[in-house]
Design a protein around this motif. Structure first.
Motif, PDB file in Angstrom:
ATOM      1  N   THR A 271       0.847  -1.194   0.000  1.00 46.38           N
ATOM      2  CA  THR A 271       0.000   0.000   0.000  1.00 46.38           C
ATOM      3  C   THR A 271       0.882   1.244   0.000  1.00 46.38           C
ATOM      4  O   THR A 271       1.824   1.347   0.791  1.00 46.38           O
ATOM      5  N   LEU A 272       0.575   2.175  -0.872  1.00 48.64           N
ATOM      6  CA  LEU A 272       1.356   3.396  -1.036  1.00 48.64           C
ATOM      7  C   LEU A 272       0.485   4.608  -0.746  1.00 48.64           C
ATOM      8  O   LEU A 272      -0.522   4.831  -1.419  1.00 48.64           O
ATOM      9  N   GLY A 273       0.826   5.366   0.292  1.00 49.23           N
ATOM     10  CA  GLY A 273       0.124   6.610   0.578  1.00 49.23           C
ATOM     11  C   GLY A 273      -1.334   6.451   0.922  1.00 49.23           C
ATOM     12  O   GLY A 273      -2.166   7.235   0.476  1.00 49.23           O
ATOM     13  N   SER A 274      -1.662   5.453   1.734  1.00 50.79           N
ATOM     14  CA  SER A 274      -3.061   5.241   2.131  1.00 50.79           C
ATOM     15  C   SER A 274      -3.164   5.060   3.631  1.00 50.79           C
ATOM     16  O   SER A 274      -2.347   4.365   4.246  1.00 50.79           O
ATOM     17  N   ARG A 275      -4.199   5.663   4.215  1.00 53.61           N
ATOM     18  CA  ARG A 275      -4.482   5.467   5.639  1.00 53.61           C
ATOM     19  C   ARG A 275      -5.265   4.176   5.878  1.00 53.61           C
ATOM     20  O   ARG A 275      -5.526   3.814   7.012  1.00 53.61           O
ATOM     21  N   LEU A 276      -5.656   3.515   4.812  1.00 58.04           N
ATOM     22  CA  LEU A 276      -6.407   2.259   4.892  1.00 58.04           C
ATOM     23  C   LEU A 276      -7.661   2.415   5.746  1.00 58.04           C
ATOM     24  O   LEU A 276      -7.908   1.678   6.689  1.00 58.04           O
ATOM     25  N   GLU A 277      -8.479   3.410   5.361  1.00 60.45           N
ATOM     26  CA  GLU A 277      -9.739   3.613   6.046  1.00 60.45           C
ATOM     27  C   GLU A 277     -10.698   2.468   5.732  1.00 60.45           C
ATOM     28  O   GLU A 277     -10.437   1.633   4.867  1.00 60.45           O
ATOM     29  N   GLU A 278     -11.840   2.468   6.385  1.00 55.87           N
ATOM     30  CA  GLU A 278     -12.744   1.315   6.351  1.00 55.87           C
ATOM     31  C   GLU A 278     -13.259   0.992   4.955  1.00 55.87           C
ATOM     32  O   GLU A 278     -13.419  -0.181   4.602  1.00 55.87           O
ATOM     33  N   THR A 279     -13.536   2.025   4.140  1.00 54.76           N
ATOM     34  CA  THR A 279     -14.039   1.733   2.791  1.00 54.76           C
ATOM     35  C   THR A 279     -13.000   0.996   1.954  1.00 54.76           C
ATOM     36  O   THR A 279     -13.346   0.143   1.129  1.00 54.76           O
ATOM     37  N   ALA A 280     -11.714   1.308   2.156  1.00 51.08           N
ATOM     38  CA  ALA A 280     -10.651   0.671   1.366  1.00 51.08           C
ATOM     39  C   ALA A 280     -10.375  -0.749   1.817  1.00 51.08           C
ATOM     40  O   ALA A 280      -9.892  -1.573   1.026  1.00 51.08           O
ATOM     41  N   THR A 281     -10.655  -1.060   3.075  1.00 52.50           N
ATOM     42  CA  THR A 281     -10.307  -2.377   3.622  1.00 52.50           C
ATOM     43  C   THR A 281     -11.536  -3.253   3.853  1.00 52.50           C
ATOM     44  O   THR A 281     -11.450  -4.276   4.542  1.00 52.50           O
ATOM     45  N   PHE A 282     -12.659  -2.874   3.285  1.00 50.16           N
ATOM     46  CA  PHE A 282     -13.891  -3.654   3.421  1.00 50.16           C
ATOM     47  C   PHE A 282     -13.656  -5.094   2.962  1.00 50.16           C
ATOM     48  O   PHE A 282     -13.162  -5.339   1.868  1.00 50.16           O
ATOM     49  N   GLU A 283     -13.962  -6.051   3.805  1.00 49.61           N
ATOM     50  CA  GLU A 283     -13.822  -7.496   3.571  1.00 49.61           C
ATOM     51  C   GLU A 283     -12.371  -7.993   3.621  1.00 49.61           C
ATOM     52  O   GLU A 283     -12.110  -9.150   3.319  1.00 49.61           O
ATOM     53  N   TRP A 284     -11.422  -7.158   4.012  1.00 51.13           N
ATOM     54  CA  TRP A 284     -10.038  -7.623   4.084  1.00 51.13           C
ATOM     55  C   TRP A 284      -9.863  -8.730   5.120  1.00 51.13           C
ATOM     56  O   TRP A 284      -8.993  -9.584   4.972  1.00 51.13           O
ATOM     57  N   ASP A 285     -10.662  -8.699   6.180  1.00 52.80           N
ATOM     58  CA  ASP A 285     -10.527  -9.741   7.202  1.00 52.80           C
ATOM     59  C   ASP A 285     -10.862 -11.118   6.631  1.00 52.80           C
ATOM     60  O   ASP A 285     -10.434 -12.148   7.174  1.00 52.80           O
ATOM     61  N   ILE A 286     -11.579 -11.145   5.521  1.00 55.38           N
ATOM     62  CA  ILE A 286     -11.888 -12.410   4.843  1.00 55.38           C
ATOM     63  C   ILE A 286     -10.904 -12.674   3.706  1.00 55.38           C
ATOM     64  O   ILE A 286     -10.363 -13.773   3.565  1.00 55.38           O
ATOM     65  N   LEU A 287     -10.627 -11.633   2.905  1.00 53.17           N
ATOM     66  CA  LEU A 287      -9.832 -11.818   1.692  1.00 53.17           C
ATOM     67  C   LEU A 287      -8.335 -11.898   1.945  1.00 53.17           C
ATOM     68  O   LEU A 287      -7.601 -12.527   1.175  1.00 53.17           O
ATOM     69  N   LEU A 288      -7.860 -11.266   3.012  1.00 54.04           N
ATOM     70  CA  LEU A 288      -6.404 -11.184   3.251  1.00 54.04           C
ATOM     71  C   LEU A 288      -6.030 -11.748   4.619  1.00 54.04           C
ATOM     72  O   LEU A 288      -5.221 -11.172   5.347  1.00 54.04           O
ATOM     73  N   GLN A 289      -6.567 -12.883   4.953  1.00 55.70           N
ATOM     74  CA  GLN A 289      -6.363 -13.425   6.296  1.00 55.70           C
ATOM     75  C   GLN A 289      -4.887 -13.667   6.616  1.00 55.70           C
ATOM     76  O   GLN A 289      -4.434 -13.386   7.728  1.00 55.70           O
ATOM     77  N   ASP A 290      -4.136 -14.194   5.691  1.00 51.68           N
ATOM     78  CA  ASP A 290      -2.726 -14.523   5.955  1.00 51.68           C
ATOM     79  C   ASP A 290      -1.774 -13.806   4.993  1.00 51.68           C
ATOM     80  O   ASP A 290      -0.601 -14.173   4.896  1.00 51.68           O
ATOM     81  N   THR A 291      -2.248 -12.804   4.300  1.00 51.82           N
ATOM     82  CA  THR A 291      -1.427 -12.125   3.302  1.00 51.82           C
ATOM     83  C   THR A 291      -0.575 -11.039   3.959  1.00 51.82           C
ATOM     84  O   THR A 291      -1.113 -10.176   4.666  1.00 51.82           O
ATOM     85  N   PRO A 292       0.745 -11.044   3.748  1.00 47.86           N
ATOM     86  CA  PRO A 292       1.584  -9.981   4.328  1.00 47.86           C
ATOM     87  C   PRO A 292       1.280  -8.635   3.699  1.00 47.86           C
ATOM     88  O   PRO A 292       0.984  -8.535   2.505  1.00 47.86           O
ATOM     89  N   LEU A 293       1.348  -7.588   4.528  1.00 49.69           N
ATOM     90  CA  LEU A 293       1.023  -6.233   4.092  1.00 49.69           C
ATOM     91  C   LEU A 293       2.243  -5.338   4.276  1.00 49.69           C
ATOM     92  O   LEU A 293       2.858  -5.320   5.346  1.00 49.69           O
ATOM     93  N   ILE A 294       2.578  -4.594   3.235  1.00 48.41           N
ATOM     94  CA  ILE A 294       3.674  -3.624   3.288  1.00 48.41           C
ATOM     95  C   ILE A 294       3.062  -2.240   3.127  1.00 48.41           C
ATOM     96  O   ILE A 294       2.470  -1.924   2.092  1.00 48.41           O
ATOM     97  N   GLN A 295       3.191  -1.402   4.159  1.00 49.75           N
ATOM     98  CA  GLN A 295       2.630  -0.057   4.127  1.00 49.75           C
ATOM     99  C   GLN A 295       3.741   0.979   3.995  1.00 49.75           C
ATOM    100  O   GLN A 295       4.733   0.920   4.715  1.00 49.75           O
ATOM    101  N   VAL A 296       3.544   1.943   3.090  1.00 52.71           N
ATOM    102  CA  VAL A 296       4.486   3.053   2.928  1.00 52.71           C
ATOM    103  C   VAL A 296       3.722   4.360   3.100  1.00 52.71           C
ATOM    104  O   VAL A 296       2.782   4.639   2.350  1.00 52.71           O
ATOM    105  N   ASN A 297       4.109   5.156   4.095  1.00 52.93           N
ATOM    106  CA  ASN A 297       3.467   6.445   4.369  1.00 52.93           C
ATOM    107  C   ASN A 297       4.505   7.460   4.839  1.00 52.93           C
ATOM    108  O   ASN A 297       5.545   7.082   5.395  1.00 52.93           O
ATOM    109  N   VAL A 298       4.196   8.738   4.652  1.00 54.17           N
ATOM    110  CA  VAL A 298       5.113   9.789   5.099  1.00 54.17           C
ATOM    111  C   VAL A 298       4.793  10.279   6.509  1.00 54.17           C
ATOM    112  O   VAL A 298       5.565  11.044   7.077  1.00 54.17           O
ATOM    113  N   GLU A 299       3.635   9.873   7.051  1.00 49.55           N
ATOM    114  CA  GLU A 299       3.246  10.286   8.399  1.00 49.55           C
ATOM    115  C   GLU A 299       3.049   9.059   9.272  1.00 49.55           C
ATOM    116  O   GLU A 299       2.394   8.094   8.869  1.00 49.55           O
TER     117      GLU A 299
END
Length: 566
Positions: A271-299
């Protein structure tokens, strides 16, 4: 005797040095700013409502990727800006709000319109500061401008006490225009992320609104190099050319059902430049149960800690450029085939649905979007609301942002009327065509500043989807089988037509059927090219809702698994 100027002269002088060309707002009763403007060459767009003024300023900032400026009075004038500041903060709009404040000589005396303005705005801005002495005025302006464009862009607040504005400021002022800085994540962070990326066979990249301040095609090149599926958040749309072969749509709530498989099978999400608010992560608890996440943010505060994985602090473009210099595995052909197959299915279903709609009476939003895509230039700026019908434009592939176009949407706060007002700021900022897709509820809320567009001859094409009121609430009531007799969120009386003021500068059109739609859109574009403000009222059916929104539960639809059981 030392030569001096007024505080407003100093403020305007600094804003000139910073490249500011337009101001938005409604000044305080003293009107001192008016005397400082004529020699500046700046245009002050006088608004009718302070909330709309901040929305317009945010639209200007998001269109230019530069600091915009809004000027208001004190007390209730300042409190009227709070909804706008809430949007600006969550959208990352680089905006400077200047407000008058009660003089220090009267604080605590129940002075007229006295309020603790710093406390009101502080949660909604990156920095709030009250200038108590003229010696701090230019310093405050320089720091505010620096903060609004650096790190994660956002609003900054400067309060100008009344007694300060009567004091002289020395003329020997040296202004330092704001400098845009960037920083790369550390080598340790980049290496840790690369250890996952280089072995991934099914990568997925999610681009957020924080990437809109950059330019170039580094993200597309990185995706092509690694065979990564490309998605955007709602606010991150138009960062990526949506005609790119690997672009697959909008994340979370707005992901087309045909494209969910890509999320389910991915083996890393970047993920690049995202706060990952609820609309963006809808259903992630089902779709990405074991998927590693790499977050890049400036804040630091923008990282989402509910997801496990690696966090990189720094500019997303800098990280991508670093990774582009490293060679991983060749793209996985099977993964590329999966992406292509899912996209083909999504486009095929869209085509079938449009064909089905041809046999249905009336005009439907998917048909309207298809015509917009065909009749309006590709480099348009499209501003959207987040209502029941206008939300169709969020669902790729029903609308696609090609290279050179720009999408501006409300943040996850979804403040009603944002898109309608922000369209004026966007139009002031650019020569590109500006189109606003809004509901009748949002348009009516904005209408106090319809005259602002007329007064300053600001051309916009408004496509107003009239479903008779507040369709989202009515749709939810219908879904829950609640009798609506005592709570009429929509009415047939409203659907008889909205009242558009008649001026030579204004062209009012209507679309009631698909047969007249294309001709009316062509006429709208012709009138817009004649530098007119065009309002096209589109009579929408309350049932014209995307399938993912049809199962409403509170603010969000039900998960697909739950909806299928109902």
């Amino acid at each position: 005797m030392t030569a001096s100027i007024s505080p407003w002269d100093a403020i305007i002088g600094y804003l000139q040095s910073a490249g500011v060309q337009h101001l938005f707002g409604l000044p305080s009763d003293d009107l001192n700013i008016v005397a400082s403007l004529p020699s500046s060459g700046m245009d002050f767009i006088l608004c009718k409502d302070q909330r709309n003024a901040v929305f317009m300023s945010a639209g200007y900032a998001l269109t230019t990727n530069q600091m915009s400026v809004c000027v208001v009075g004190k007390g209730p004038a300042l409190s009227n800006t709070l909804t706008g500041l809430l949007e600006a903060k969550n959208l990352g709009a680089p905006l400077l709000l200047l407000a008058l404040g009660t003089g220090g000589d009267k604080l605590g005396t129940r002075s007229f319109q006295e309020a603790d303005q710093i406390s009101l705005v502080k949660p909604l801005v990156k920095w709030a500061y009250r200038v108590e002495h003229v010696d701090r005025l230019v310093w405050a302006m320089e720091r505010a401008a620096f903060l609004t464009i650096n790190g994660a862009p956002g609003p900054v607040y400067i309060e100008l006490p009344e007694n300060l504005m009567d004091q002289p400021v020395p003329t020997e002022l040296q202004f330092a225009p704001p400098e845009k800085l960037s920083c790369s994540p550390s080598l340790r962070e980049l290496d840790a992320a690369w250890s996952i990326i280089e072995t991934a066979r099914k990568p997925l990249i999610l681009v957020g609104g924080g990437m809109k301040s950059g330019t170039g095609d580094a993200i597309e090149r990185f995706a092509s190099q690694h065979g990564a599926a490309l998605f955007a958040t709602a606010s991150g749309r138009s960062v990526i050319n949506e005609d790119h072969a690997l672009f697959c749509g909008v994340a979370g709530l707005y992901t087309d059902l045909s494209l969910r498989q890509i999320w389910n099978e991915s083996d890393v999400v970047i993920t690049l430049g995202s706060r990952l608010e609820e609309t963006a992560t809808f259903e992630w608890d089902i779709l990405l149960q074991d998927t590693p996440l790499i977050q890049v943010n400036v804040e630091l505060e923008d990282f989402a800690h509910e997801f496990r994985g690696i966090k990189l602090l720094g500019d997303g473009y800098a990280a991508v450029e670093q990774w582009l210099e490293r060679r991983g595995q060749e793209p996985d052909e099977a993964w590329l085939e999966t992406i292509g197959r899912c996209k083909q299915k999504a486009f095929s279903q869209r085509a079938n649905y449009l064909e089905e709609l041809k046999r249905a009476p009336g005009i439907h939003v998917p048909e309207l979007l298809d015509m917009i895509q065909a009749e309006f230039p590709e480099d348009l700026v499209l501003l959207q609301e987040n209502g029941l019908q206008d939300m169709w434009s969020y669902f790729y592939p029903y609308f696609r942002f090609a290279s050179g176009s720009l999408s501006i949407v409300p943040s996850d706060q979804t403040s009603l009327g944002f898109g309608a007002a922000a369209a004026l700021g966007a139009s002031v900022a650019t020569e590109r065509p500006v189109v606003a897709l809004v509901g009748d509820g949002a348009f009516n809320l904005f209408c106090s500043d319809f005259m602002t567009a007329v007064q300053y001859q600001i051309p916009v094409i408004y496509l107003v989807l009239n479903n008779g009121g507040y369709g989202w609430l009515q749709n939810q009531m219908n879904y829950k089988h609640i009798s609506g007799q005592d709570f009429p969120f929509v009415s047939e009386a409203v659907k008889t037509g909205i009242q558009i003021p008649q001026y030579e500068f204004v062209e009012s059109l209507a679309i009631r059927s698909k047969g007249e739609a294309r001709e009316q859109l062509q006429l709208a574009w012709q009138k817009y090219k004649e530098n007119k403000l065009v309002v096209v009222e589109v009579f929408a059916d309350l049932a014209d809702v995307h399938e993912k929104i049809s199962h409403v539960y509170g603010d969000f639809p039900l998960y697909e698994q739950q909806a299928s059981k109902n």
